[in-house]
Write a protein that holds these residues in place. Structure first.
Motif, PDB file in Angstrom:
ATOM      1  N   MET A   1      41.594  -6.075  40.157  1.00  0.00           N
ATOM      2  CA  MET A   1      42.461  -5.220  40.288  1.00  0.00           C
ATOM      3  C   MET A   1      42.294  -3.821  41.003  1.00  0.00           C
ATOM      4  N   PRO A   2      43.151  -3.209  41.551  1.00  0.00           N
ATOM      5  CA  PRO A   2      42.823  -1.992  42.288  1.00  0.00           C
ATOM      6  C   PRO A   2      42.341  -0.755  41.190  1.00  0.00           C
ATOM      7  N   ILE A   3      41.444  -0.142  41.711  1.00  0.00           N
ATOM      8  CA  ILE A   3      40.758   0.839  41.072  1.00  0.00           C
ATOM      9  C   ILE A   3      41.657   2.209  41.094  1.00  0.00           C
ATOM     10  N   VAL A   4      41.446   2.877  40.114  1.00  0.00           N
ATOM     11  CA  VAL A   4      42.349   4.119  39.930  1.00  0.00           C
ATOM     12  C   VAL A   4      41.816   5.203  40.666  1.00  0.00           C
ATOM     13  N   GLN A   5      42.762   5.820  41.491  1.00  0.00           N
ATOM     14  CA  GLN A   5      42.273   6.932  42.263  1.00  0.00           C
ATOM     15  C   GLN A   5      42.887   8.466  41.615  1.00  0.00           C
ATOM     16  N   PHE A   6      42.228   9.274  41.718  1.00  0.00           N
ATOM     17  CA  PHE A   6      42.729  10.499  40.992  1.00  0.00           C
ATOM     18  C   PHE A   6      42.923  11.667  42.184  1.00  0.00           C
ATOM     19  N   VAL A   7      43.778  12.410  42.253  1.00  0.00           N
ATOM     20  CA  VAL A   7      44.218  13.688  43.051  1.00  0.00           C
ATOM     21  C   VAL A   7      43.632  14.863  42.555  1.00  0.00           C
ATOM     22  N   PRO A   8      42.490  15.236  43.132  1.00  0.00           N
ATOM     23  CA  PRO A   8      42.030  16.556  42.571  1.00  0.00           C
ATOM     24  C   PRO A   8      42.540  17.947  42.606  1.00  0.00           C
ATOM     25  N   PHE A   9      42.185  18.560  41.854  1.00  0.00           N
ATOM     26  CA  PHE A   9      42.884  20.033  41.823  1.00  0.00           C
ATOM     27  C   PHE A   9      42.723  20.744  43.139  1.00  0.00           C
ATOM     28  N   SER A  10      43.819  21.470  43.585  1.00  0.00           N
ATOM     29  CA  SER A  10      43.672  22.539  44.655  1.00  0.00           C
ATOM     30  C   SER A  10      43.974  23.986  44.074  1.00  0.00           C
ATOM     31  N   SER A  11      43.033  24.931  44.321  1.00  0.00           N
ATOM     32  CA  SER A  11      43.299  26.306  43.636  1.00  0.00           C
ATOM     33  C   SER A  11      44.598  26.663  44.637  1.00  0.00           C
ATOM     34  N   SER A  12      45.141  27.631  43.691  1.00  0.00           N
ATOM     35  CA  SER A  12      46.413  28.327  44.342  1.00  0.00           C
ATOM     36  C   SER A  12      45.997  29.847  43.669  1.00  0.00           C
ATOM     37  N   VAL A  13      45.443  30.828  44.203  1.00  0.00           N
ATOM     38  CA  VAL A  13      45.123  32.037  43.784  1.00  0.00           C
ATOM     39  C   VAL A  13      46.290  33.197  44.115  1.00  0.00           C
ATOM     40  N   HIS A  14      46.867  33.884  43.389  1.00  0.00           N
ATOM     41  CA  HIS A  14      47.921  34.733  43.739  1.00  0.00           C
ATOM     42  C   HIS A  14      47.093  35.989  43.953  1.00  0.00           C
ATOM     43  N   PRO A  15      47.349  36.866  45.081  1.00  0.00           N
ATOM     44  CA  PRO A  15      46.926  38.159  45.568  1.00  0.00           C
ATOM     45  C   PRO A  15      46.629  39.127  44.168  1.00  0.00           C
ATOM     46  N   SER A  16      47.555  38.840  43.164  1.00  0.00           N
ATOM     47  CA  SER A  16      47.539  39.860  42.118  1.00  0.00           C
ATOM     48  C   SER A  16      46.183  39.412  41.275  1.00  0.00           C
ATOM     49  N   PHE A  17      45.543  38.466  41.561  1.00  0.00           N
ATOM     50  CA  PHE A  17      44.225  38.121  40.833  1.00  0.00           C
ATOM     51  C   PHE A  17      43.214  38.739  41.578  1.00  0.00           C
ATOM     52  N   TRP A  18      43.460  38.911  42.803  1.00  0.00           N
ATOM     53  CA  TRP A  18      42.263  39.705  43.543  1.00  0.00           C
ATOM     54  C   TRP A  18      42.143  41.182  43.026  1.00  0.00           C
ATOM     55  N   HIS A  19      43.713  41.698  42.946  1.00  0.00           N
ATOM     56  CA  HIS A  19      43.650  43.246  42.483  1.00  0.00           C
ATOM     57  C   HIS A  19      42.959  43.490  41.276  1.00  0.00           C
ATOM     58  N   GLU A  20      43.310  42.474  40.462  1.00  0.00           N
ATOM     59  CA  GLU A  20      42.648  42.495  38.831  1.00  0.00           C
ATOM     60  C   GLU A  20      41.248  42.656  39.002  1.00  0.00           C
ATOM     61  N   LEU A  21      40.703  41.654  40.005  1.00  0.00           N
ATOM     62  CA  LEU A  21      39.240  41.487  40.176  1.00  0.00           C
ATOM     63  C   LEU A  21      38.768  42.746  40.610  1.00  0.00           C
ATOM     64  N   THR A  22      39.176  43.250  41.565  1.00  0.00           N
ATOM     65  CA  THR A  22      38.964  44.489  41.952  1.00  0.00           C
ATOM     66  C   THR A  22      38.482  45.579  40.887  1.00  0.00           C
ATOM     67  N   LYS A  23      39.782  45.706  40.305  1.00  0.00           N
ATOM     68  CA  LYS A  23      39.630  46.692  39.140  1.00  0.00           C
ATOM     69  C   LYS A  23      38.584  46.321  37.923  1.00  0.00           C
ATOM     70  N   LEU A  24      38.368  44.863  37.759  1.00  0.00           N
ATOM     71  CA  LEU A  24      37.566  44.637  36.870  1.00  0.00           C
ATOM     72  C   LEU A  24      36.128  44.964  37.581  1.00  0.00           C
ATOM     73  N   LYS A  25      35.836  44.483  38.596  1.00  0.00           N
ATOM     74  CA  LYS A  25      34.678  44.802  39.355  1.00  0.00           C
ATOM     75  C   LYS A  25      33.941  46.405  39.277  1.00  0.00           C
ATOM     76  N   ILE A  26      35.023  47.089  39.468  1.00  0.00           N
ATOM     77  CA  ILE A  26      34.772  48.612  39.515  1.00  0.00           C
ATOM     78  C   ILE A  26      34.559  49.173  38.517  1.00  0.00           C
ATOM     79  N   ASP A  27      35.427  48.996  37.335  1.00  0.00           N
ATOM     80  CA  ASP A  27      35.474  49.628  36.212  1.00  0.00           C
ATOM     81  C   ASP A  27      34.782  49.041  34.977  1.00  0.00           C
ATOM     82  N   VAL A  28      34.639  47.641  35.056  1.00  0.00           N
ATOM     83  CA  VAL A  28      33.690  46.953  34.019  1.00  0.00           C
ATOM     84  C   VAL A  28      32.408  46.421  34.400  1.00  0.00           C
TER      85      VAL A  28
END
Length: 690
Positions: A1-28
């Motif tokens: 019988m065939p072996i089960v293949q899995f589709v890996p995750f692909s990251s999708s990062v919204h620009p707003s995440f980088w803005h929040e990281l910027t504030k977190l890096k600078i302030d915290v």
């Protein structure tokens, strides 16, 4: 019988995440490179139709991070499952590149494996999937380097799919069964605030199915034959192969039943918010087997884990997000202008309260050489609210000495100075709340013509309103008498008042003391150990009067060495900021600048007066007590203003000697003359001195 293949995750990062990281890096975070918890989400797999070919195109097996990723109580979007992860933000690109990624990956894999409980009925589904994100944020160029890892365990022997392969869920469960599952999962989502990653199914009445949580395995399947037990998962894949979450789910079940061949009924749930006619997106059903004896005997070591994400080139390596081209220039400037200030708190001054400085509303009376430099320095400290007041217009001699004006501002008679300066502040930084007001402030010794009385009455009311809506006032005018009414108002309303005045090669910068009888911000009623600090007029025994009439050209212009104004202006702003950082604020005790002196703010000394001498390239700190007969800050003057308002101002402008009589200076003169007349002068001795 065939072996089960899995589709890996692909990251999708919204620009707003980088803005929040910027504030977190600078302030915290600052220089902290420790682990930070983050949240991501994924939804059921979807496809879209290619408009040109008409073919269905899968949208990928995305794990999405948005602006809420750092919030402890983050909630995913509708119909999305929540996954917790860990972020490590490195301080340099070299640290990012040289980090021991294998060790970091194994650390997370070990933690995931250790979190799997002794039986399928214990533990939480949140333990089955997690992720690692390593980053480096280049905050000068707004470039973000990052690499995701989604650890998943490899089975040995591998999982195999049953003879019938994947089929539609409707064919296996029936239309009524799929409908019942859909409804119960929707109810669970409302209850928990997120879609279920994993769930259990058992046959119910009338072709329906009952839904339970994975944690309820033992109780839920207690009386259900093994062939009727179904394990479901929210499948983010839109292809024939199932998504990455199934991999750890199967490992979880296998590791809890060591040595036992397994045959599992798996439901790949892709039905989003409603059943769909899209066959490739529809939920599917299959039998997945581990027919040979499971290699994971009880107490076995953790199996090999895989899961580093590939980059856009299909290679194992980091990705880079460049936000600068897509950012709103105004927002880019807003984040960049305070970078230098916030970096102070990383190593040099962690206690620095930048928010208090930024929130201080500053009123600048005078938009000339001092006013321009004060405004620029305030912007450098992050002040966002600046109001300039001036009655003049920009002349051709101004732009070379006053940095908020240029040649075009001088044409056609010149633009109003205050409004023009505010306009240029906004050009420098669009995020500044700057405005200019054209206003001529009434002055003692300058009588108010009858035709101007109502206009000046309105001016006084407007000036008082400006004081009410600002926290700090800078007196930057070019005459002594123009500072009188602003000094009275500043004392009456107990505002921060900063005074700066220029000579040819000397300058004076001073802070006015608080009003008599006012308490420090802490609310303590204990009297200060130092005398109340004086104002600009406390050293004088004469009232301000007309100093502008009958002046030669060099007396009408402020003739100073060109470098003097920026020095004085910067000193005045720095003195204000030092006061704002002091716990007693305007009541801060005067200091001379000695290192071992008490009463410093986090920025150091908070002197009363500074007198600078460019001829000697030095400065002196001076402390002067308030004078109880002062024409600017004494209680007699302040209470007279509070009682009569404009009428008192009009008398001070029109009547010579009024302020002297009001404060008791006139009486002092009489007493001094009487003492002088009572002296028995020896004329012979006097003549012998020559």
């Amino acid at each position: 019988m065939p072996i089960v293949q899995f589709v890996p995750f692909s990251s999708s990062v919204h620009p707003s995440f980088w803005h929040e990281l910027t504030k977190l890096k600078i302030d915290v975070l600052r220089l902290d490179a420790s682990h930070v918890p983050v949240s991501a989400s994924y939804t059921a797999g979807k496809t879209v139709v290619d408009r040109e070919t008409g073919n269905e195109v899968g949208l990928g097996c995305h794990l999405t991070l948005g602006e809420d990723a750092f919030k402890p109580d983050a909630k995913p979007a509708k119909h999305a499952a929540l996954i917790k992860g860990t972020m490590i933000n490195f301080n340099t690109i070299e640290d990012f590149k040289s980090s021991d990624k294998t060790a970091l990956f194994n650390e997370l894999s070990d933690r995931l494996w250790a979190g799997l409980s002794p039986s399928p009925s214990a533990g939480t589904t949140a333990e089955l999937n997690s992720f690692l994100l390593i980053t480096f944020a280049d905050l000068k160029k707004y470039k973000y380097y990052y690499w995701f890892a989604f650890p998943a365990f490899m089975a040995s022997p591998p999982w195999e799919i049953g003879d019938s392969g994947w089929g539609l869920a409707e064919e296996a469960l029936g239309a009524e069964g799929v409908k019942s599952v859909h409804g119960q999962l929707a109810e669970l989502e409302v209850e928990t605030g997120a879609a279920e990653q994993f769930f259990l199914l058992r046959p119910g009445a009338a072709g329906a199915y009952e839904v339970g949580r994975l944690e309820q395995w033992g109780e839920f399947f207690a009386s259900v034959p093994e062939e009727d037990q179904i394990i479901g998962f929210l499948d983010p894949s839109s292809t024939h192969n199932p998504g990455w979450p199934l991999r750890n789910l199967l490992s979880h079940i296998s590791s809890r039943q060591p040595g036992k061949p397994l045959s599992l009924n798996i439901l790949s749930w892709r039905d989003g918010d409603r059943p769909t006619g899209n066959r490739r997106w529809a939920s599917r059903y299959a039998k997945i087997d581990l027919r040979a004896a499971a290699a994971l005997a009880e107490g076995a070591k953790r199996p090999t884990a895989v899961g580093w994400e590939r980059n856009a080139a299909g290679k194992l390596g980091p990705r880079m997000a460049d936000l600068a081209p897509m950012m709103d220039p105004a927002r880019l400037a807003d984040q960049a202008v305070d970078l230098n200030l916030k970096l102070m708190r990383w190593r040099i001054l962690p206690e620095l309260n930048l928010e208090k400085v930024a929130e201080t509303r500053c009123l600048l009376l005078g938009a000339g050489t001092l006013g321009c430099y004060v405004a620029r320095t305030l912007m450098g400290w992050g002040v966002r609210n600046i109001t300039l007041v001036d009655s003049g217009k920009v002349s051709f001699s101004n732009p070379v000495r006053q940095p908020l004006f240029d040649f075009e501002d001088c044409l056609d008679g010149g633009k109003p100075k205050a409004a023009c300066a505010a306009e240029h502040l906004k050009k420098i930084f669009p995020g500044i709340n700057a405005r200019g007001i054209e206003m001529a402030i009434p002055m003692p010794g300058h009588p108010i013509p009858p035709s101007e009385v109502e206009k000046i009455r309105t001016t006084v009311a407007e000036l008082e309103e400006l004081y009410d809506t600002h926290d700090a006032v800078f007196l930057l005018m070019d005459s002594r008498e123009s500072r009188w009414l602003p000094t009275v108002l500043g004392t009456a309303k107990n505002k921060y008042v900063m005074n700066a005045a220029l000579g040819f090669d000397t300058y004076l910068v001073m802070r006015h003391g608080p009003r008599q009888g006012t308490a420090p911000p802490s609310g303590t009623t204990e009297p200060p150990k130092h005398a109340r600090l004086g104002c600009y007029y406390c050293n004088d025994i004469v009232a301000p009067s007309d100093s502008l009439t009958d002046r030669t050209l060099d007396q009408m212009c402020t003739v100073t060495r060109p470098g003097l104004a920026p020095i004085a202006a910067s000193t005045a702003v720095e003195l204000l900021v030092s006061m704002l950082q002091h716990p007693l604020g305007i009541h801060a005790p005067p200091s001379s600048g000695k290192d071992d002196e008490e009463g410093h703010s986090v920025l150091g000394a908070v002197p009363h007066q500074l007198r600078g001498y460019l001829a000697r390239f030095n400065s002196m700190t001076i402390t002067g007590a308030a004078y109880d007969r002062c024409t600017g800050c004494s209680e007699a003057v302040v209470k007279a203003y509070e009682k009569d308002r404009f009428n008192m101002v009009q008398r001070a402008c029109d009547e010579t000697g009024y302020l002297e009589e009001l404060t008791g200076l006139k009486e002092l003169y009489s007493e001094s003359e009487a003492v002088m007349e009572a002296v028995d002068w020896d004329e012979d001795d006097a003549e012998g001195d020559f």
